[in-house]
Each structure stands twice: as structure tokens, then as C-alpha cells.
Design an enzyme around this catalytic site. Structure first.
Site, PDB file in Angstrom:
ATOM      1  N   SER A  50       0.832  -1.205   0.000  1.00 36.87           N
ATOM      2  CA  SER A  50       0.000   0.000   0.000  1.00 36.87           C
ATOM      3  C   SER A  50       0.863   1.250   0.000  1.00 36.87           C
ATOM      4  O   SER A  50       1.920   1.293   0.618  1.00 36.87           O
ATOM      5  CB  SER A  50      -0.885   0.020   1.245  1.00 36.87           C
ATOM      6  OG  SER A  50      -1.506   1.272   1.397  1.00 36.87           O
ATOM      7  N   GLN A 106       1.087  -0.281  -4.762  1.00 33.24           N
ATOM      8  CA  GLN A 106      -0.223   0.378  -4.925  1.00 33.24           C
ATOM      9  C   GLN A 106      -0.052   1.888  -4.783  1.00 33.24           C
ATOM     10  O   GLN A 106       0.750   2.359  -3.969  1.00 33.24           O
ATOM     11  CB  GLN A 106      -1.201  -0.137  -3.862  1.00 33.24           C
ATOM     12  CG  GLN A 106      -2.595   0.493  -3.932  1.00 33.24           C
ATOM     13  CD  GLN A 106      -2.751   1.677  -3.002  1.00 33.24           C
ATOM     14  OE1 GLN A 106      -2.051   1.776  -2.003  1.00 33.24           O
ATOM     15  NE2 GLN A 106      -3.653   2.594  -3.338  1.00 33.24           N
ATOM     16  N   LYS A 165      -7.181  -0.785 -10.040  1.00 30.53           N
ATOM     17  CA  LYS A 165      -7.846  -1.540  -8.963  1.00 30.53           C
ATOM     18  C   LYS A 165      -9.149  -0.862  -8.554  1.00 30.53           C
ATOM     19  O   LYS A 165      -9.144   0.307  -8.160  1.00 30.53           O
ATOM     20  CB  LYS A 165      -6.924  -1.613  -7.741  1.00 30.53           C
ATOM     21  CG  LYS A 165      -7.571  -2.252  -6.522  1.00 30.53           C
ATOM     22  CD  LYS A 165      -6.550  -2.461  -5.414  1.00 30.53           C
ATOM     23  CE  LYS A 165      -7.164  -3.141  -4.202  1.00 30.53           C
ATOM     24  NZ  LYS A 165      -7.933  -2.220  -3.350  1.00 30.53           N
ATOM     25  N   ARG A 199     -15.421  -0.993   1.580  1.00 27.92           N
ATOM     26  CA  ARG A 199     -15.037   0.206   2.334  1.00 27.92           C
ATOM     27  C   ARG A 199     -15.297   1.503   1.582  1.00 27.92           C
ATOM     28  O   ARG A 199     -14.999   2.582   2.072  1.00 27.92           O
ATOM     29  CB  ARG A 199     -13.546   0.120   2.700  1.00 27.92           C
ATOM     30  CG  ARG A 199     -13.253  -0.985   3.687  1.00 27.92           C
ATOM     31  CD  ARG A 199     -11.777  -1.306   3.763  1.00 27.92           C
ATOM     32  NE  ARG A 199     -10.992  -0.379   4.557  1.00 27.92           N
ATOM     33  CZ  ARG A 199     -10.860  -0.438   5.875  1.00 27.92           C
ATOM     34  NH1 ARG A 199     -11.487  -1.370   6.562  1.00 27.92           N
ATOM     35  NH2 ARG A 199     -10.095   0.422   6.512  1.00 27.92           N
ATOM     36  N   ASP A 255     -10.773  -9.284  -5.846  1.00 24.41           N
ATOM     37  CA  ASP A 255     -10.671  -9.400  -4.389  1.00 24.41           C
ATOM     38  C   ASP A 255     -11.995  -9.037  -3.748  1.00 24.41           C
ATOM     39  O   ASP A 255     -12.918  -8.571  -4.386  1.00 24.41           O
ATOM     40  CB  ASP A 255      -9.496  -8.580  -3.820  1.00 24.41           C
ATOM     41  CG  ASP A 255      -9.724  -7.074  -3.827  1.00 24.41           C
ATOM     42  OD1 ASP A 255     -10.878  -6.609  -3.926  1.00 24.41           O
ATOM     43  OD2 ASP A 255      -8.723  -6.347  -3.713  1.00 24.41           O
ATOM     44  N   GLY A 256     -12.067  -9.319  -2.435  1.00 22.30           N
ATOM     45  CA  GLY A 256     -13.263  -9.005  -1.660  1.00 22.30           C
ATOM     46  C   GLY A 256     -13.919 -10.245  -1.110  1.00 22.30           C
ATOM     47  O   GLY A 256     -14.618 -10.963  -1.828  1.00 22.30           O
ATOM     48  N   GLY A 257     -13.655 -10.548   0.143  1.00 24.29           N
ATOM     49  CA  GLY A 257     -14.349 -11.646   0.810  1.00 24.29           C
ATOM     50  C   GLY A 257     -13.889 -13.026   0.416  1.00 24.29           C
ATOM     51  O   GLY A 257     -14.561 -14.005   0.730  1.00 24.29           O
ATOM     52  N   ARG A 267     -12.194 -16.202   1.052  1.00 24.87           N
ATOM     53  CA  ARG A 267     -11.760 -16.776   2.337  1.00 24.87           C
ATOM     54  C   ARG A 267     -11.418 -18.262   2.286  1.00 24.87           C
ATOM     55  O   ARG A 267     -10.878 -18.804   3.253  1.00 24.87           O
ATOM     56  CB  ARG A 267     -12.872 -16.589   3.402  1.00 24.87           C
ATOM     57  CG  ARG A 267     -13.201 -15.130   3.693  1.00 24.87           C
ATOM     58  CD  ARG A 267     -12.043 -14.416   4.395  1.00 24.87           C
ATOM     59  NE  ARG A 267     -12.329 -13.018   4.635  1.00 24.87           N
ATOM     60  CZ  ARG A 267     -11.972 -12.010   3.811  1.00 24.87           C
ATOM     61  NH1 ARG A 267     -11.297 -12.264   2.683  1.00 24.87           N
ATOM     62  NH2 ARG A 267     -12.244 -10.774   4.105  1.00 24.87           N
ATOM     63  N   ARG A 287      -7.955  -8.777   4.644  1.00 23.22           N
ATOM     64  CA  ARG A 287      -8.157  -8.906   6.093  1.00 23.22           C
ATOM     65  C   ARG A 287      -7.555 -10.189   6.676  1.00 23.22           C
ATOM     66  O   ARG A 287      -6.938 -10.121   7.758  1.00 23.22           O
ATOM     67  CB  ARG A 287      -9.637  -8.768   6.435  1.00 23.22           C
ATOM     68  CG  ARG A 287     -10.137  -7.326   6.224  1.00 23.22           C
ATOM     69  CD  ARG A 287     -11.576  -7.179   6.645  1.00 23.22           C
ATOM     70  NE  ARG A 287     -12.148  -5.889   6.354  1.00 23.22           N
ATOM     71  CZ  ARG A 287     -12.697  -5.540   5.183  1.00 23.22           C
ATOM     72  NH1 ARG A 287     -12.692  -6.384   4.158  1.00 23.22           N
ATOM     73  NH2 ARG A 287     -13.223  -4.345   5.016  1.00 23.22           N
TER      74      ARG A 287
END
Ligand SMILES: Cc1cc2nc3c(=O)[nH]c(=O)nc-3n(C[C@H](O)[C@H](O)[C@H](O)COP(=O)(O)O)c2cc1C
Length: 336
Positions: free
Chosen positions: A101, A121, A210, A237, A265-267, A269, A289
Site C-alpha cells: 500500500s 499500490q 484496482k 469500504r 478481491d473481496g471476501g 476466504r 483482512r
């Protein structure tokens, strides 16, 4: 059994856990994103030889041991004293790729020294000179791509509110020595196509856009010079109530039609989620996360272990679906 997230919650200061965990607005996207992967039902192949299953692939030509990459997330210094140095080490040991980041707690040159393959990023700030400077530094330090985040014209409100003053090791390195109240350090609300082209030119690196959720917008990014796109809700977010990445992915893959690599990406798992993403045409997935929780609980080893675990789970899912590699997947595996 206690989940990794619960273990992280137990060790992190409450305001830091809340900052990492938060979604924007009513948290609708945050809640929906993992469920959207679960909702896609799998259609396994049979009578296929899966005596050897590999998870290895390439992203923009860079070999990785797994299609599970580390998403950019701000301020790893809040989770662990070694911050992004620990994350870089863990990701390297897992054979993954780390997207650093621009809001990192550590200088990117130090992170680069600890990292395996990595991308930088960038946020385009109102003072574009700062973003340009980070792009140049990243290119000099060996980043193999820039990831330009396009879904943050400004930071969305989150119910968690602002963070309290940060400890020294957590401050945003790229902005050190500058006044955090200076509004030129905020994201540029007029971020545009020209920014992608300029960053590509000054860095000499491929650019990944992104934060797209539509086929036509993905094409606008490619037309502006992007070499790849990441389908993303920014982990729920930014704009709340958007289409989850799992649902947006096929539209983007269809529009891009093989012109560029598409990541998501996103969730994400589980290995089953990774399999669904690959089946829908993603080249790789990114996770944020779970890596932050692992970093908080067990530093570099934790990051390595969570990535290794996801990769092993992906290998199982591939084999059980009758696929011997990420490239051996296809849309037939998912009931859309
Ligand atoms: C605490 C936190 C900080 C983040 N910081 C950044 C960032 O600096 N730049 C960026 O492009 N995305 C950032 N993201 C978004 C992630 O890159 C990614 O899109 C998203 O979180 C993936 O979803 P997941 O957390 O469910 O895996 C951040 C996400 C979190 C949770």
C-alpha cells in the site's frame, strides 16, 4: 474453534481491529461479499486425472506459487511492530506476491528488500507530485507493476470514525515530514485516465487499475493504458451497496475478452472461493483482512501460514473439481 479473526480481535487494540474490519455505510457490501462467493454453486468435472495438481501460475508474467496474492492494505504497523516487513517476509515464504500500500508504515525500499515479487499500490493524491515520487521510488526499488486504485475519489465514511493518534511505527511513510492536515495529501477527486497514462510513463511499469465493477469501466481503464484490472469493492469500504466482486467478475471478464489479465478481491476466504474466481476467468485473487489478522496474531509466520493454508485449500478444491491447474478451470465449473 476460535477463528483467526477472533484471535486477532483478542490481541489488537479495539480501535485498530475496528479500523481493519470496518466497511462503509450500512456495511451492506461488507456483509454481502463473502456470501456472494458462497452463493455460486460448483459443478465438478469427473474422470479427470488429478494425480498432480499445481496451484502455480503467473501474474503479468511473474511466476507465483499460488493464485492467492496479498492485497494492499494501509498501516500494517498497527498490527505488528515489524509492519510490512513481516508481511513481505511471510508472503515471500509462501511464494505469493505482495501488493504494498502507498499508505504503508514502512519505507517501500525496506519492504522491497524483504519481499519476493511485489507491486506498488498508488493513490493519486491532489498533489500529484507525491504519487509520482512514490511511483518512481517503487520502480527504482524493483516493483514489477503499479496498482493504481481508481475507486477512491475520496475516502468513504465508516462508522468506526477516525483513528486515534498513531504510534510512531504506524505512520504513513510516504507522507512523512508532511502535515497530515494538508488537503493536498488527500485523494484526487478528479483522478482520470491521464493519471494512469502518466504513472505508466514515468515508472516504465505495467499499470493495474484496482477497483472496477463494470465491463465498460474496465475497458475505459484499458483504453487509458492499464495492463490489467482488479475487480474490487475495496473490501466494502467505499460506496456501500455495490455489486459484490463475485457477481461483477463475469461481466468484466467478458468485456475484457482476453485483452488483459483480470484479478479479483473481496471476501475471498476459502480454496472454494478461489476456485470459483478462477472458473469465472480471474487470473488470481487478492486477500486483505485474513493477512492482517494473521500478521497481528503471529507476524511473518502467521502471514506465511494463512497464505499456505489458502493455497493448500485451493489445491484441494481444484483437484476435487477435476482440474489440474489454475489454467485448467472454466465457467462450466460454476452454475451462474
Ligand atoms: C484495513 C484496510 C486497509 C486498506 N487499504 C487499502 C489501500 O491502502 N489501498 C488499496 O488500494 N486498498 C486498500 N484496501 C482494500 C484492499 O486492498 C482490498 O480491496 C479488500 O480489502 C479485499 O477484501 P478482503 O479484505 O475481504 O480480502 C484496504 C482494506 C483494508 C481492510
Amino acid at each position: 474453534m476460535e477463528t483467526l479473526e477472533e484471535r486477532a480481535r483478542a490481541v489488537l487494540p479495539p480501535e485498530v481491529f475496528a479500523y481493519y474490519a470496518a466497511g462503509a455505510g450500512e456495511q451492506r457490501t461488507l456483509v454481502a461479499q463473502t456470501a456472494a462467493w458462497d452463493d455460486l454453486l460448483l459443478r465438478p468435472r469427473v474422470l479427470r486425472d488429478v494425480s498432480t495438481v499445481t496451484t502455480a501460475t503467473t501474474v503479468l508474467g511473474t511466476p507465483v506459487a499460488s493464485p492467492v496474492l496479498v492485497a494492499p492494505a494501509a498501516l500494517h504497523g498497527l498490527a505488528h511492530a515489524d509492519g510490512e516487513l513481516a508481511t513481505a517476509t511471510g508472503a515471500r515464504d509462501a511464494g505469493s506476491l505482495f501488493v504494498v500500500s502507498m499508505r504503508a508504515s514502512r519505507p517501500l525500499e525496506q519492504i522491497a528488500a524483504a519481499a519476493g515479487p511485489w507491486w506498488q499500490q498508488l493513490y493519486v493524491l491532489r498533489d500529484r507530485g507525491i504519487s509520482d515520487e512514490v511511483a518512481r521510488r517503487a520502480a527504482d526499488a524493483g516493483a514489477s507493476a503499479l496498482v493504481v486504485t481508481v475507486d477512491v475519489p475520496f475516502v468513504a465514511n465508516k462508522p468506526t470514525g477516525p483513528l486515534p493518534p498513531l504510534p510512531r511505527e504506524a505512520i504513513v511513510e510516504a507522507l512523512q515530514g508532511r502535515d497530515p492536515a494538508d488537503e493536498r495529501l488527500q485523494q484526487a477527486p478528479d483522478l482520470g485516465a491521464a493519471d494512469l497514462a502518466r504513472l505508466k510513463e514515468i515508472s516504465g511499469l505495467p499499470v493495474v487499475a484496482k477497483g472496477v465493477l463494470r465491463g465498460d469501466e474496465a475497458l475505459r481503464c484499458l483504453d487509458a493504458g492499464a495492463d490489467a484490472v482488479i475487480v474490487s469493492t475495496h473490501g466494502g469500504r467505499q460506496l456501500d451497496g455495490v455489486v459484490p466482486s463475485a457477481v461483477a467478475l463475469p461481466e468484466v471478464v467478458d468485456a475484457v475478452a482476453g485483452r488483459a489479465e483480470v484479478y479479483v478481491d473481496g471476501g475471498v476466504r476459502t480454496g472454494g472461493h478461489v476456485l470459483r474466481a478462477l472458473a469465472l476467468g480471474a487470473r488470481a485473487v487478492l486477500v486483505a483482512r485474513p493477512v492482517l489478522w494473521a500478521l497481528a496474531v503471529d507476524g511473518a509466520d502467521g502471514v506465511r501460514d494463512v497464505l499456505d493454508g489458502l493455497t493448500a485449500d485451493t489445491r484441494d478444491a481444484l483437484g476435487l473439481a477435476g482440474c489440474s491447474s489454475p489454467g485448467d478451470t472454466g465457467r462450466d465449473l460454476v452454475r451462474i
